[in-house]
Design a protein around this motif. Structure first.
Motif, short mmCIF file in Angstrom:
data_model
loop_
_atom_site.label_atom_id
_atom_site.label_comp_id
_atom_site.label_asym_id
_atom_site.label_seq_id
_atom_site.Cartn_x
_atom_site.Cartn_y
_atom_site.Cartn_z
N LYS A 1 -0.32 -6.51 -0.48
CA LYS A 1 0.02 -6.14 0.90
C LYS A 1 -1.22 -5.64 1.63
CE LYS A 1 4.82 -4.94 -0.15
NZ LYS A 1 5.86 -3.87 -0.12
N SER B 1 -5.72 -1.87 0.53
CA SER B 1 -6.08 -2.91 1.50
C SER B 1 -7.49 -2.71 2.06
CB SER B 1 -5.06 -2.91 2.64
OG SER B 1 -5.45 -3.81 3.67
N TYR C 1 -0.40 -0.10 1.14
CA TYR C 1 1.04 0.11 0.96
C TYR C 1 1.31 0.44 -0.50
CZ TYR C 1 1.26 -1.90 5.60
OH TYR C 1 1.07 -2.13 6.94
#
Length: 210
Positions: A20, A74, A185
């Motif tokens: 994610k 991320s 996430y």
């Protein structure tokens, strides 16, 4: 949700879902919140290096206390402060201020002269101690904005500054890393902290009224 509800929601995530990614639009909002942070004399004596490239993150892992978090998140935001103040840096910032406000350059000369005198009497170590403190205000606002967007974050000082500075070439830019902010996430199964209650000391102990 209110700011307080967002802060109740967030925690320092211990495991991220590597599949994610944070959207560019959301990342820009987080960075904008940090950019708008107040700083001493409005000098903004730090920069944020946003690292998304996985190969670069893998190199930085060598200096991380929590390597899996760095690897799987991320983005890694590196808050890096000026290594020192200088007359040139102060003039550059205030020339920009006057240009944006359509004022004559030198409009704040009496004030910048005071700044130059004050910092001129200090050491480079004293300068960095001051510039580094400025970064934490921006770090807090970035975390608050991330929480509003329901993007997880983990602030970190547990890393090798030397490794990160070398990989990113910060010293050549007159910068030294202060802290990191991992964004992404949470992986619910591996993030052991996500199922636990948020714990802070009671308000009556935290606030000392006089």
């Amino acid at each position: 949700m209110s700011l307080l509800e967002n802060l109740q929601w967030r925690h320092a995530v211990k495991a991220y879902d590597p599949t994610k990614k944070v959207a560019k639009e959301d990342l820009n909002r987080i960075l904008e919140a940090a950019r708008l942070a107040p700083t001493s004399s409005g000098l903004q004596p730090f920069r944020i290096i946003s690292v998304e490239n996985q190969e670069l993150k893998e190199k930085m892992v060598a200096g991380a206390l929590n390597p899996e978090v760095m690897r799987d998140c991320s983005h890694v935001l590196v808050f890096a402060a000026w290594d020192s103040y200088s007359e040139e840096k102060i003039d550059k910032v205030y020339d920009y201020h006057t240009d944006v406000r359509e004022l004559p350059r030198g409009r704040f000369g009496s004030y910048t002269d005071q700044l130059k005198k004050m910092y001129g009497a200090q050491t480079a170590d004293q300068h960095f101690a001051h510039t580094a403190r400025q970064t934490y205000i921006a770090l807090g606002l970035a975390m608050a904005q991330a929480a509003e967007l329901k993007i997880d974050s983990t602030p970190a000082e547990g890393f090798s500054n030397e490794v990160v500075d070398k990989i990113l070439g910060l010293r050549e830019m007159g910068l030294k890393s202060v802290s990191l902010l991992y964004l992404g996430y949470r992986d619910e199964e591996r993030d052991w902290l996500s199922s636990m209650k948020k714990v802070r000391i009671p308000m009556e102990e935290f606030v000392i009224s006089q």
